[in-house]
Design an enzyme around this catalytic site. Structure first.
Site, short mmCIF file in Angstrom:
data_model
loop_
_atom_site.label_atom_id
_atom_site.label_comp_id
_atom_site.label_asym_id
_atom_site.label_seq_id
_atom_site.Cartn_x
_atom_site.Cartn_y
_atom_site.Cartn_z
N LYS A 202 0.85 -1.20 0.00
CA LYS A 202 0.00 0.00 0.00
C LYS A 202 0.88 1.25 0.00
O LYS A 202 1.65 1.46 0.93
CB LYS A 202 -0.89 0.06 1.25
CG LYS A 202 -1.87 1.23 1.17
CD LYS A 202 -2.51 1.58 2.50
CE LYS A 202 -1.84 2.70 3.22
NZ LYS A 202 -1.96 4.03 2.59
N GLU B 123 10.82 0.89 9.56
CA GLU B 123 11.72 2.03 9.26
C GLU B 123 10.94 3.28 9.65
O GLU B 123 10.00 3.65 8.96
CB GLU B 123 12.03 2.09 7.75
CG GLU B 123 12.71 0.86 7.20
CD GLU B 123 14.19 0.82 7.48
OE1 GLU B 123 14.72 1.79 8.08
OE2 GLU B 123 14.82 -0.18 7.12
N CYS C 139 13.27 11.15 6.42
CA CYS C 139 13.40 10.54 7.75
C CYS C 139 14.77 10.77 8.34
O CYS C 139 14.93 10.93 9.54
CB CYS C 139 13.11 9.06 7.64
SG CYS C 139 14.08 8.28 6.34
N GLU D 260 10.30 15.24 15.64
CA GLU D 260 10.48 15.27 14.19
C GLU D 260 9.53 16.32 13.60
O GLU D 260 8.34 16.30 13.88
CB GLU D 260 10.17 13.89 13.62
CG GLU D 260 10.52 13.75 12.17
CD GLU D 260 10.22 12.36 11.63
OE1 GLU D 260 9.15 11.80 11.94
OE2 GLU D 260 11.06 11.84 10.86
#
Ligand code: NAP
Ligand code: MG
Length: 503
Positions: free
Chosen positions: A208, A282, A316, A413
């Site tokens: 997906k 991840e 990331c 983040e």
């Protein structure tokens, strides 16, 4: 830079007939538009890709994929239901049992080579589609995302007939069917990172893509058809997070591979706890880019800019924290300010654009809120006075100095073009500050001393440590995190080992 008056430029450009280049906001030259013109060959509607065919979703629902640079609709994307996800898994299981699981590695390699070559043939078209759908500058999708995606297929094609050497002395076997869910920041590249090792090892896949960036995934389905990949080996189901949950929680897959936020990673770990499924995650990052006083400062500044402003900071492993040695802190800050004043923020399809569009309105809101928290908590903000397009989602490159570890902008983040700058005095303090985070995906070290690079790369708790460079990738080099950045590796021999059974 020489001023306009000093240069006595003509008032009309001889090349375009338009008004001559002018200096805007002091330092930035206005260029003529230079859009990439390749046809992205988009369909108006994309169906699900199941068992080698494009099929309409069982509930007949579709959603819009928009261009975040203009907010215009690009195409309609099928909304999968749990029944569609089940059909995709049944197809993947049949393909594994009857075809792919029995095919020798040297035969699987041929398909992977074909996919890589077909992607290279259509590279410009894919780059434009990626930029239109996701908002990243065309120079990045053209020079990084698409060639890197092809490189991952080539690399894993090379492994498919040499799997006896992945774990010398042991036997490897595929896991069976794997379920994969990917994010929106590198749609095609994350797809390649997931598909290529899984297929090389002999697994079949249900994947997906992210809701806002499904188009290049579905375009790749056209390539899989052209490559003659047996039906069911790869299946794509599109839609929002609930489709992701259906992919992860289905009983068929032997392994789940997820790339995305730590928040969703934790949900997945909870829901898969107690099952037999293998898992690789991840997740997010808050990387430190560490600059010592003996570093080549101009190169370091380029590396810092690349580390955080590349792809609007939607990375990331973005170097979102700058740790700078106190003796050069002022100098580095001045250089950074001068450098970001001349970054071009604007239409991502323009070849001159450095910072494109933020991927979605929601992401723009998150970045705006985090930046507001930085101001509120007392950090000093600098943004160049660049003009932003009236329509679309854009954010100015932003520096925060005077940041302390307690500030949210130093810990969380942001996933946007925002750099938090902290200082340090000693090597040990740099290591302590860099490791003082819940994440551990990547780090950068800038210094002239090889011994210091070795010490830092040993002591930094990060999956990747770049030395005197940043954001360098190679399919042969494993990538993955420590701590809340996840576990498992993608790329290299280690990445392949995460897609096999060892005996
Ligand atoms: P996200 O919200 O976690 O979404 C990632 C994917 O998971 C999307 O396809 C999403 O669908 C789906 N999803 C959302 N909720 C789910 C649920 N409850 N169950 C199953 N699937 C679910 O992350 P994102 O905002 O797309 O991506 C940004 C994040 O990815 C950042 O944290 C970044 O650091 C991380 N990232 C990590 C790496 C790495 O290699 N470590 C690489 C790239 C990105 P929707 O499309 O509906 O959201
Ligand atoms: Mg889009």
């Amino acid at each position: 830079m020489t001023s306009l008056a000093e240069k006595k430029l003509p008032r009309v450009s001889a090349r375009s007939g338009r008004p001559a280049p002018e200096l805007i906001f002091g330092d930035l030259w206005e260029f003529d538009p230079s859009p990439e013109t390749a046809d992205p060959k988009l369909k108006t509607r994309y169906d699900l890709f199941i068992d080698g065919q494009f099929v309409a979703p069982k509930l007949g629902k579709y959603f819009d994929s928009i261009n975040p640079a203009s907010e215009q609709k690009l195409a309609e994307i099928a909304q999968a239901s749990a029944a569609d996800v089940d059909a995709a898994y049944q197809a993947a299981k049949a393909a594994y049992d009857n075809v792919w699981g029995k095919l020798p590695g040297r035969e699987r390699a041929k398909y992977l080579f074909r996919i890589a070559r077909l992607l290279q043939d259509r590279a410009r078209e894919f780059a434009v589609a990626e930029t239109l759908d996701g908002g990243k500058p065309i120079k990045e999708s053209r020079d990084f995302d698409v060639p890197m995606a092809a490189a991952h297929f080539f690399y894993h094609a090379g492994w498919a007939d040499k799997l006896d050497y992945v774990a010398p002395g042991r036997k490897v076997a595929p896991l069976g069917v794997v379920g994969q869910v990917i994010p929106w920041n590198f749609p095609l590249l994350m797809l390649a990172w997931k598909l290529a090792p899984a297929l090389a090892m002999g697994n079949t896949v249900v994947l997906k893509p992210a809701e806002t960036t499904s188009i290049t995934c579905l375009k790749l389905a056209e390539i899989l058809q052209d490559a003659g990949l047996p039906p069911g080996v790869v299946n794509f189901v599109t839609g929002a997070g609930d489709v992701g949950a259906a992919v992860l929680n289905h009983p068929i897959p032997a392994k789940i591979a997820f790339t995305g936020s730590t928040e969703v990673g934790k949900i997945i770990m909870r829901s898969l706890a107690g099952t037999e499924k293998k898992m690789t995650l991840e997740l997010g990052g808050k990387a430190a880019n560490i600059v010592f006083d003996d570093a080549p400062l101009n190169q370091a500044v380029e590396g810092i800019v690349n580390g955080i402003f590349f792809n609007q900071g939607h990375v990331c492993c973005a170097g979102s924290r700058l740790l700078v040695h106190e003796p050069v802190a002022e100098q580095v800050l001045t250089k950074l300010k001068n450098r970001i004043k001349v970054l071009r923020v604007g239409d991502p399809i323009d070849k001159n654009t450095d910072i494109g569009a933020i991927n979605s309105k929601e992401q723009l809101q998150k970045i705006t809120a985090m930046v507001a928290s930085g101001v509120k908590e007392g950090a000093e903000m600098f943004q160049p006075a660049c003009r932003l397009p009236a329509k679309g989602f854009y954010f100015r490159p932003t520096l925060f100095s005077g940041v302390s570890m307690s500030h949210r902008i130093a810990r969380e983040e942001i996933f946007g073009p925002v750099l938090s700058i902290l200082t340090f005095r000693t090597v040990d303090e740099a290591i302590e500050r860099a490791n003082n985070t819940a994440y551990g995906l990547s780090a950068g070290v800038w210094t002239d001393k090889g011994s210091r690079i070795l010490k830092m790369s040993t002591e930094l708790k990060a999956g990747v440590v770049w030395a005197n460079t940043y954001n360098k990738f190679d399919p042969a080099s494993p990538f993955g995190g420590y701590k809340e950045s996840g576990f498992g590796r993608e790329g290299g021999r280690q990445g392949l080992l995460d897609y096999c059974k060892l005996s």
